[in-house]
Design an enzyme around this catalytic site. Structure first.
Site, PDB file in Angstrom:
ATOM      1  N   HIS A   1      11.842   8.022  13.459  1.00 60.40           N
ATOM      2  CA  HIS A   1      10.768   7.020  13.266  1.00 60.40           C
ATOM      3  C   HIS A   1       9.383   7.677  13.423  1.00 60.40           C
ATOM      4  O   HIS A   1       8.583   7.284  14.285  1.00 60.40           O
ATOM      5  CB  HIS A   1      10.941   5.848  14.251  1.00 60.40           C
ATOM      6  CG  HIS A   1      10.231   4.597  13.808  1.00 60.40           C
ATOM      7  ND1 HIS A   1      10.696   3.336  14.048  1.00 60.40           N
ATOM      8  CD2 HIS A   1       9.054   4.421  13.127  1.00 60.40           C
ATOM      9  CE1 HIS A   1       9.851   2.438  13.568  1.00 60.40           C
ATOM     10  NE2 HIS A   1       8.839   3.084  12.991  1.00 60.40           N
TER      11      HIS A   1
ATOM     12  N   ASP B   1      14.231   7.329   8.214  1.00 62.87           N
ATOM     13  CA  ASP B   1      13.305   7.533   9.335  1.00 62.87           C
ATOM     14  C   ASP B   1      13.452   6.391  10.336  1.00 62.87           C
ATOM     15  O   ASP B   1      12.942   6.474  11.449  1.00 62.87           O
ATOM     16  CB  ASP B   1      11.863   7.587   8.798  1.00 62.87           C
ATOM     17  CG  ASP B   1      10.843   7.865   9.912  1.00 62.87           C
ATOM     18  OD1 ASP B   1      11.045   8.851  10.651  1.00 62.87           O
ATOM     19  OD2 ASP B   1       9.867   7.104  10.036  1.00 62.87           O
TER      20      ASP B   1
ATOM     21  N   ARG C   1       0.818  -1.234   0.000  1.00 60.06           N
ATOM     22  CA  ARG C   1       0.000   0.000   0.000  1.00 60.06           C
ATOM     23  C   ARG C   1       0.842   1.269   0.000  1.00 60.06           C
ATOM     24  O   ARG C   1       0.561   2.218  -0.739  1.00 60.06           O
ATOM     25  CB  ARG C   1      -0.884   0.023   1.256  1.00 60.06           C
ATOM     26  CG  ARG C   1      -2.061  -0.903   1.232  1.00 60.06           C
ATOM     27  CD  ARG C   1      -2.747  -0.896   2.584  1.00 60.06           C
ATOM     28  NE  ARG C   1      -1.837  -1.369   3.623  1.00 60.06           N
ATOM     29  CZ  ARG C   1      -1.715  -2.641   3.983  1.00 60.06           C
ATOM     30  NH1 ARG C   1      -2.458  -3.559   3.444  1.00 60.06           N
ATOM     31  NH2 ARG C   1      -0.852  -3.000   4.914  1.00 60.06           N
ATOM     32  N   ILE C   2       1.883   1.316   0.851  1.00 57.78           N
ATOM     33  CA  ILE C   2       2.667   2.555   0.964  1.00 57.78           C
ATOM     34  C   ILE C   2       3.444   2.808  -0.323  1.00 57.78           C
ATOM     35  O   ILE C   2       3.420   3.920  -0.873  1.00 57.78           O
ATOM     36  CB  ILE C   2       3.601   2.498   2.197  1.00 57.78           C
ATOM     37  CG1 ILE C   2       2.751   2.435   3.476  1.00 57.78           C
ATOM     38  CG2 ILE C   2       4.540   3.710   2.227  1.00 57.78           C
ATOM     39  CD1 ILE C   2       3.524   2.159   4.751  1.00 57.78           C
TER      40      ILE C   2
ATOM     41  N   GLY D   1       7.156   8.082  10.757  1.00 57.65           N
ATOM     42  CA  GLY D   1       6.300   7.816   9.583  1.00 57.65           C
ATOM     43  C   GLY D   1       4.812   7.894   9.898  1.00 57.65           C
ATOM     44  O   GLY D   1       4.036   8.459   9.147  1.00 57.65           O
ATOM     45  N   ALA D   2       4.420   7.319  11.021  1.00 59.30           N
ATOM     46  CA  ALA D   2       2.991   7.277  11.366  1.00 59.30           C
ATOM     47  C   ALA D   2       2.616   8.373  12.356  1.00 59.30           C
ATOM     48  O   ALA D   2       1.497   8.385  12.864  1.00 59.30           O
ATOM     49  CB  ALA D   2       2.659   5.909  11.954  1.00 59.30           C
TER      50      ALA D   2
ATOM     51  N   CYS E   1      11.832   4.628   4.968  1.00 61.52           N
ATOM     52  CA  CYS E   1      10.811   4.929   5.993  1.00 61.52           C
ATOM     53  C   CYS E   1      10.094   3.630   6.377  1.00 61.52           C
ATOM     54  O   CYS E   1       8.951   3.664   6.836  1.00 61.52           O
ATOM     55  CB  CYS E   1       9.782   5.935   5.461  1.00 61.52           C
ATOM     56  SG  CYS E   1      10.451   7.566   5.152  1.00 61.52           S
TER      57      CYS E   1
ATOM     58  N   GLU F   1      17.426   1.806  17.510  1.00 60.23           N
ATOM     59  CA  GLU F   1      16.637   2.986  17.886  1.00 60.23           C
ATOM     60  C   GLU F   1      16.455   2.992  19.402  1.00 60.23           C
ATOM     61  O   GLU F   1      16.314   1.924  19.990  1.00 60.23           O
ATOM     62  CB  GLU F   1      15.262   2.946  17.199  1.00 60.23           C
ATOM     63  CG  GLU F   1      15.366   3.051  15.683  1.00 60.23           C
ATOM     64  CD  GLU F   1      13.998   2.987  14.981  1.00 60.23           C
ATOM     65  OE1 GLU F   1      12.964   3.020  15.662  1.00 60.23           O
ATOM     66  OE2 GLU F   1      13.982   2.900  13.740  1.00 60.23           O
TER      67      GLU F   1
ATOM     68  N   ARG G   1      11.760  -0.031   7.748  1.00 56.87           N
ATOM     69  CA  ARG G   1      12.332  -0.615   8.964  1.00 56.87           C
ATOM     70  C   ARG G   1      13.845  -0.528   8.912  1.00 56.87           C
ATOM     71  O   ARG G   1      14.456  -0.742   7.862  1.00 56.87           O
ATOM     72  CB  ARG G   1      11.963  -2.095   9.091  1.00 56.87           C
ATOM     73  CG  ARG G   1      10.656  -2.333   9.824  1.00 56.87           C
ATOM     74  CD  ARG G   1      10.732  -1.915  11.299  1.00 56.87           C
ATOM     75  NE  ARG G   1       9.459  -2.041  11.974  1.00 56.87           N
ATOM     76  CZ  ARG G   1       8.490  -1.118  11.994  1.00 56.87           C
ATOM     77  NH1 ARG G   1       8.647   0.025  11.352  1.00 56.87           N
ATOM     78  NH2 ARG G   1       7.366  -1.321  12.657  1.00 56.87           N
TER      79      ARG G   1
HETATM   80  C1  MLT Z   1       4.473   1.032  11.999  1.00 47.55           C
HETATM   81  O1  MLT Z   1       4.995  -0.071  11.867  1.00 47.55           O
HETATM   82  O2  MLT Z   1       3.266   1.179  12.118  1.00 47.55           O
HETATM   83  C2  MLT Z   1       5.332   2.267  12.009  1.00 47.55           C
HETATM   84  O3  MLT Z   1       6.668   1.983  11.849  1.00 47.55           O
HETATM   85  C3  MLT Z   1       5.048   3.192  13.144  1.00 47.55           C
HETATM   86  C4  MLT Z   1       5.477   2.748  14.491  1.00 47.55           C
HETATM   87  O4  MLT Z   1       6.119   1.740  14.701  1.00 47.55           O
HETATM   88  O5  MLT Z   1       5.154   3.453  15.434  1.00 47.55           O
END
Ligand code: MLT
Length: 326
Positions: free
Chosen positions: A287, A263, A150-151, A289-290, A237, A268, A239
């Protein structure tokens, strides 16, 4: 009524949905040592983002647990097999953050090509580096997307509108999905690297994808498109761990890779120990992205709905460990 621990934060409207369904919600991070000594025993469900890691020893110490909700996409912080073998359903929220990650990816690409972070750093130091900041356009360049879910498809749509040619490598993708988006589907990842000056990563971290972007593949990148020496650019963006960060730093130092924007990282949170973040042609985000108001609201509501469904004994559509459940 079930007891639900929410350890990595959640949008208030999603907490309200859980409570309205009659469940008791306890908000607050639980330290690893406490998880290992059975802090989850009294809970029926836990909802996590990426900070809480649910390894097999923690699942074994959580005898009352029936459901794990991952408020997000990636489930690499949860031992799916161990959860399944203990009868614990794992559900996620795979669609809610798509648009936010698409927009961050495009932001990173543009930031790299137009030297936005470098220009800003220079101006803060009192420099006006107009002649050093000559960039290149996205238009007319080949974008290689590793993974075409999707992304990646969202990134492809925006990049196509900006005049890029889309290439992808995704061994699990039916060719008709790539065709429908006008993307050229490569059978071998190496030909993607040979063709594309711009690479963006959109796959999961698995044994198969660990260090998929390595020295050998970065060396294959062409560095020019027609007569334009646009250099080679990499964005991640998805992993950490899919790019070999040591090899990436060397590639930035020797000029094989012109810019890198990440990202996500192998370790981390990132500290200043990571030399990559000091390189002038690198820029990063922690990190995020969301991390938009819209995505977090949708993620919370989606995971709340899935957890409520799982607690009622049904199998939600976003169940991710069905193969390990009896
Ligand atoms: C996810 O896997 O949904 C994103 O990397 C965001 C997150 O881990 O917070």
């Amino acid at each position: 009524m079930a007891r639900i621990a929410v350890t990595d934060g959640m949008a208030p409207e999603a907490v309200a949905v859980l409570e309205k369904a009659g469940h008791e919600v306890t908000l607050g991070f639980i330290e690893k040592a406490d998880l290992l000594s059975g802090a989850l025993k009294e809970f029926d469900a836990i909802i996590v983002r990426s900070a809480t890691k649910l390894a097999s020893e923690i699942i074994d110490a959580s005898s009352g647990l029936k459901v794990i909700g991952r408020a997000g996409v990636g489930v690499d912080n949860i031992d799916l097999e161990s959860a399944g073998k203990s009868g614990v359903m794992v559900v996620n929220a795979p669609n809610a953050s798509t648009q936010s990650v698409v927009e961050l990816t495009i932001g990173h690409l543009l930031s790299s090509l137009r030297h936005i972070p470098r220009s800003d750093r220079g101006m803060r130091d009192g420099k006006w580096e107009k002649s050093e900041m000559k960039g290149t356009e996205l238009s007319g360049k080949c974008l290689g997307l590793i993974g075409f879910g999707r992304i990646a498809q969202g990134v492809a749509a925006v990049a196509t509108a900006m005049g890029m040619e889309i290439h992808t490598y995704d061994p699990y993708l039916p060719p008709k999905v790539a065709n429908a988006q006008g993307a050229y589907l490569h059978k071998k990842v190496d030909t993607l690297f040979k063709t594309c000056t711009h690479i963006s990563i959109h796959c999961n971290l698995t044994e198969e994808t660990h260090h998929l972007v390595d020295k050998k593949r970065m060396n294959l990148m062409p560095g020019k498109q027609g007569r334009i020496e646009c250099g080679n650019h990499i964005v991640n963006c998805a992993r950490g761990g899919i790019i070999d960060e040591v090899a990436l730093l060397t590639a930035l130092e020797n000029g094989t890779v012109t810019s890198a924007a990440l990202d996500v990282f192998e370790v981390e949170p990132v500290t200043t120990e990571n030399k990559l973040i000091q390189h002038p042609n690198f820029h990063g985000t922690p990190h995020i992205g969301a991390a938009t108001k819209e995505a977090q609201s949708r993620v919370g509501l989606d995971i709340a709905a899935a957890v409520i469904e799982a607690l009622s004994g049904k199998k939600p559509q976003t169940l991710v460990n069905s193969k390990y459940l009896d």
